[in-house]
Write a protein that holds these residues in place. Structure first.
Motif, PDB file in Angstrom:
ATOM      1  N   ALA A  18       4.270  15.371   6.077  1.00 37.45           N
ATOM      2  CA  ALA A  18       3.132  14.914   5.269  1.00 37.45           C
ATOM      3  C   ALA A  18       3.608  14.414   3.903  1.00 37.45           C
ATOM      4  CB  ALA A  18       2.121  16.035   5.103  1.00 37.45           C
ATOM      5  N   GLU A  19       4.539  15.107   3.303  1.00 38.17           N
ATOM      6  CA  GLU A  19       5.081  14.667   2.008  1.00 38.17           C
ATOM      7  C   GLU A  19       5.788  13.324   2.130  1.00 38.17           C
ATOM      8  OE1 GLU A  19       4.934  15.605  -1.228  1.00 38.17           O
ATOM      9  OE2 GLU A  19       3.376  16.954  -0.488  1.00 38.17           O
ATOM     10  N   LEU A  20       6.532  13.149   3.214  1.00 40.74           N
ATOM     11  CA  LEU A  20       7.215  11.865   3.432  1.00 40.74           C
ATOM     12  C   LEU A  20       6.201  10.734   3.590  1.00 40.74           C
ATOM     13  CD1 LEU A  20      10.088  12.940   5.864  1.00 40.74           C
ATOM     14  CD2 LEU A  20      10.290  12.309   3.449  1.00 40.74           C
ATOM     15  N   VAL A  21       5.109  10.999   4.297  1.00 42.59           N
ATOM     16  CA  VAL A  21       4.067   9.974   4.458  1.00 42.59           C
ATOM     17  C   VAL A  21       3.459   9.652   3.096  1.00 42.59           C
ATOM     18  CG1 VAL A  21       1.792   9.493   5.431  1.00 42.59           C
ATOM     19  CG2 VAL A  21       3.563  10.492   6.867  1.00 42.59           C
ATOM     20  N   LEU A  22       3.155  10.682   2.318  1.00 44.10           N
ATOM     21  CA  LEU A  22       2.553  10.466   0.994  1.00 44.10           C
ATOM     22  C   LEU A  22       3.469   9.681   0.063  1.00 44.10           C
ATOM     23  CD1 LEU A  22       0.836  13.912   0.377  1.00 44.10           C
ATOM     24  CD2 LEU A  22      -0.284  11.705   0.757  1.00 44.10           C
ATOM     25  N   GLN A  23       4.775   9.806   0.240  1.00 44.56           N
ATOM     26  CA  GLN A  23       5.740   9.116  -0.615  1.00 44.56           C
ATOM     27  C   GLN A  23       6.144   7.749  -0.061  1.00 44.56           C
ATOM     28  OE1 GLN A  23       9.020  11.838  -1.019  1.00 44.56           O
ATOM     29  NE2 GLN A  23       7.760  13.399  -2.013  1.00 44.56           N
ATOM     30  N   SER A  24       5.615   7.384   1.103  1.00 41.31           N
ATOM     31  CA  SER A  24       6.000   6.132   1.744  1.00 41.31           C
ATOM     32  C   SER A  24       5.412   4.932   1.005  1.00 41.31           C
ATOM     33  CB  SER A  24       5.534   6.116   3.204  1.00 41.31           C
ATOM     34  OG  SER A  24       4.121   6.016   3.257  1.00 41.31           O
ATOM     35  N   GLU A  25       5.994   3.787   1.253  1.00 44.38           N
ATOM     36  CA  GLU A  25       5.514   2.546   0.641  1.00 44.38           C
ATOM     37  C   GLU A  25       4.097   2.193   1.105  1.00 44.38           C
ATOM     38  OE1 GLU A  25       4.848  -0.591  -1.620  1.00 44.38           O
ATOM     39  OE2 GLU A  25       6.498   0.814  -1.915  1.00 44.38           O
ATOM     40  N   PRO A  26       3.772   2.337   2.396  1.00 47.31           N
ATOM     41  CA  PRO A  26       2.385   2.046   2.797  1.00 47.31           C
ATOM     42  C   PRO A  26       1.361   2.942   2.090  1.00 47.31           C
ATOM     43  CG  PRO A  26       3.790   2.067   4.729  1.00 47.31           C
ATOM     44  CD  PRO A  26       4.624   2.548   3.581  1.00 47.31           C
ATOM     45  N   ALA A  27       1.690   4.210   1.887  1.00 47.62           N
ATOM     46  CA  ALA A  27       0.758   5.109   1.193  1.00 47.62           C
ATOM     47  C   ALA A  27       0.618   4.708  -0.270  1.00 47.62           C
ATOM     48  CB  ALA A  27       1.226   6.563   1.313  1.00 47.62           C
ATOM     49  N   GLU A  28       1.709   4.324  -0.883  1.00 47.67           N
ATOM     50  CA  GLU A  28       1.658   3.898  -2.284  1.00 47.67           C
ATOM     51  C   GLU A  28       0.862   2.590  -2.418  1.00 47.67           C
ATOM     52  OE1 GLU A  28       1.873   3.896  -6.226  1.00 47.67           O
ATOM     53  OE2 GLU A  28       2.508   5.562  -4.956  1.00 47.67           O
ATOM     54  N   ALA A  29       1.093   1.660  -1.503  1.00 48.84           N
ATOM     55  CA  ALA A  29       0.341   0.399  -1.526  1.00 48.84           C
ATOM     56  C   ALA A  29      -1.146   0.661  -1.315  1.00 48.84           C
ATOM     57  CB  ALA A  29       0.875  -0.551  -0.451  1.00 48.84           C
ATOM     58  N   TYR A  30      -1.471   1.616  -0.448  1.00 50.87           N
ATOM     59  CA  TYR A  30      -2.859   1.983  -0.214  1.00 50.87           C
ATOM     60  C   TYR A  30      -3.489   2.522  -1.487  1.00 50.87           C
ATOM     61  CZ  TYR A  30      -6.912   4.545   1.514  1.00 50.87           C
ATOM     62  OH  TYR A  30      -8.180   5.022   1.694  1.00 50.87           O
ATOM     63  N   ARG A  31      -2.812   3.432  -2.177  1.00 49.80           N
ATOM     64  CA  ARG A  31      -3.358   4.012  -3.411  1.00 49.80           C
ATOM     65  C   ARG A  31      -3.545   2.942  -4.498  1.00 49.80           C
ATOM     66  NH1 ARG A  31      -0.128   8.413  -1.728  1.00 49.80           N
ATOM     67  NH2 ARG A  31       1.676   7.666  -2.893  1.00 49.80           N
ATOM     68  N   ARG A  32      -2.566   2.045  -4.627  1.00 50.09           N
ATOM     69  CA  ARG A  32      -2.685   0.965  -5.625  1.00 50.09           C
ATOM     70  C   ARG A  32      -3.870   0.059  -5.314  1.00 50.09           C
ATOM     71  NH1 ARG A  32       3.035   0.370  -5.003  1.00 50.09           N
ATOM     72  NH2 ARG A  32       2.603  -1.381  -3.646  1.00 50.09           N
ATOM     73  N   GLU A  97      -4.741  -0.555   4.088  1.00 48.41           N
ATOM     74  CA  GLU A  97      -5.326   0.481   4.942  1.00 48.41           C
ATOM     75  C   GLU A  97      -4.808   0.349   6.376  1.00 48.41           C
ATOM     76  OE1 GLU A  97      -9.787   2.224   5.312  1.00 48.41           O
ATOM     77  OE2 GLU A  97      -9.584   0.063   5.630  1.00 48.41           O
ATOM     78  N   ASN A  98      -4.733  -0.862   6.887  1.00 49.55           N
ATOM     79  CA  ASN A  98      -4.231  -1.097   8.244  1.00 49.55           C
ATOM     80  C   ASN A  98      -2.750  -0.745   8.368  1.00 49.55           C
ATOM     81  OD1 ASN A  98      -6.701  -1.922   9.248  1.00 49.55           O
ATOM     82  ND2 ASN A  98      -6.312  -4.078   8.829  1.00 49.55           N
ATOM     83  N   GLU A  99      -1.964  -1.033   7.325  1.00 51.39           N
ATOM     84  CA  GLU A  99      -0.539  -0.700   7.361  1.00 51.39           C
ATOM     85  C   GLU A  99      -0.323   0.815   7.345  1.00 51.39           C
ATOM     86  OE1 GLU A  99       1.206  -2.920   4.140  1.00 51.39           O
ATOM     87  OE2 GLU A  99       1.043  -4.815   5.231  1.00 51.39           O
ATOM     88  N   LEU A 100      -1.104   1.517   6.539  1.00 54.54           N
ATOM     89  CA  LEU A 100      -1.004   2.974   6.512  1.00 54.54           C
ATOM     90  C   LEU A 100      -1.459   3.550   7.851  1.00 54.54           C
ATOM     91  CD1 LEU A 100      -0.353   5.576   5.022  1.00 54.54           C
ATOM     92  CD2 LEU A 100      -2.656   5.506   4.030  1.00 54.54           C
ATOM     93  N   GLN A 101      -2.524   3.012   8.425  1.00 59.18           N
ATOM     94  CA  GLN A 101      -2.992   3.478   9.731  1.00 59.18           C
ATOM     95  C   GLN A 101      -1.938   3.236  10.796  1.00 59.18           C
ATOM     96  OE1 GLN A 101      -5.994   5.163  10.406  1.00 59.18           O
ATOM     97  NE2 GLN A 101      -4.842   5.571  12.275  1.00 59.18           N
ATOM     98  N   ALA A 102      -1.260   2.110  10.744  1.00 59.61           N
ATOM     99  CA  ALA A 102      -0.205   1.809  11.718  1.00 59.61           C
ATOM    100  C   ALA A 102       0.928   2.840  11.614  1.00 59.61           C
ATOM    101  CB  ALA A 102       0.334   0.400  11.501  1.00 59.61           C
ATOM    102  N   LEU A 103       1.292   3.217  10.393  1.00 59.98           N
ATOM    103  CA  LEU A 103       2.324   4.237  10.194  1.00 59.98           C
ATOM    104  C   LEU A 103       1.876   5.569  10.800  1.00 59.98           C
ATOM    105  CD1 LEU A 103       4.967   5.305   8.902  1.00 59.98           C
ATOM    106  CD2 LEU A 103       3.631   5.736   6.827  1.00 59.98           C
ATOM    107  N   LEU A 104       0.645   5.965  10.519  1.00 53.26           N
ATOM    108  CA  LEU A 104       0.119   7.222  11.057  1.00 53.26           C
ATOM    109  C   LEU A 104       0.024   7.188  12.587  1.00 53.26           C
ATOM    110  CD1 LEU A 104      -2.622   7.913   8.386  1.00 53.26           C
ATOM    111  CD2 LEU A 104      -0.406   9.052   8.598  1.00 53.26           C
TER     112      LEU A 104
END
Length: 149
Positions: A18-32, A97-104
């Motif tokens: 979960a920490e790795l997902v939160l620190q990933s580029e897709p998660a960061e792009a989603y938050r931005r 959102e779609n990129e983060l969903q694809a990662l998940l």
């Protein structure tokens, strides 16, 4: 359930994942993009307008073409949806959102496959779904038309 060393290790590994997902580029792009969308006055106004139009549209859909404002509200709905989709903040957010969903989805498939090849992981993405006509474990017992094996 009793806490065993194995279950504690598994929970620690899940927390690490979960920490790795939160620190990933897709998660960061989603938050931005989420922050940008929430602070874009024009986008928020469009979202508000879309929500109001959607409520009218759903009311009209109950009666279909027999509703006196069917064509007018249907056209308004299409217009506001198009305008919303073309808004840069909304489009950027949807892409993130779609990129983060694809990662998940990819993580879910890999975890499921690590347990067994026969595990069905409902990703909602046809790229990952295989084996049944409904794509991934629908959980409906075959009522969707897929074959229960």
């Amino acid at each position: 359930m009793f806490a065993t060393m194995e279950s504690m290790l598994l929970l620690d590994q899940a927390d690490h994942l979960a920490e790795l997902v939160l620190q990933s580029e897709p998660a960061e792009a989603y938050r931005r993009s989420y922050y940008r969308l929430k602070n874009d006055k024009n986008a928020q106004q469009l979202i508000s307008q879309f929500t109001k139009t959607k409520d009218l549209y759903e009311d009209v859909q109950r009666f279909g073409k027999y509703h006196p404002d069917y064509r007018k509200i249907s056209k308004e709905m299409r217009d506001i949806k198009r305008e919303l989709d073309l808004n840069e903040s909304v489009a950027t957010f949807k892409k993130a959102e779609n990129e983060l969903q694809a990662l998940l989805d990819e993580i879910s498939v890999q975890v499921g496959q690590a347990v067994s090849e026969h595990i069905k992981v409902p990703t909602g993405n046809p790229f990952f779904d295989t084996g049944s006509s409904c794509g991934g474990g629908c959980g409906s017992g075959g009522s969707c038309g897929c074959k229960v094996s």
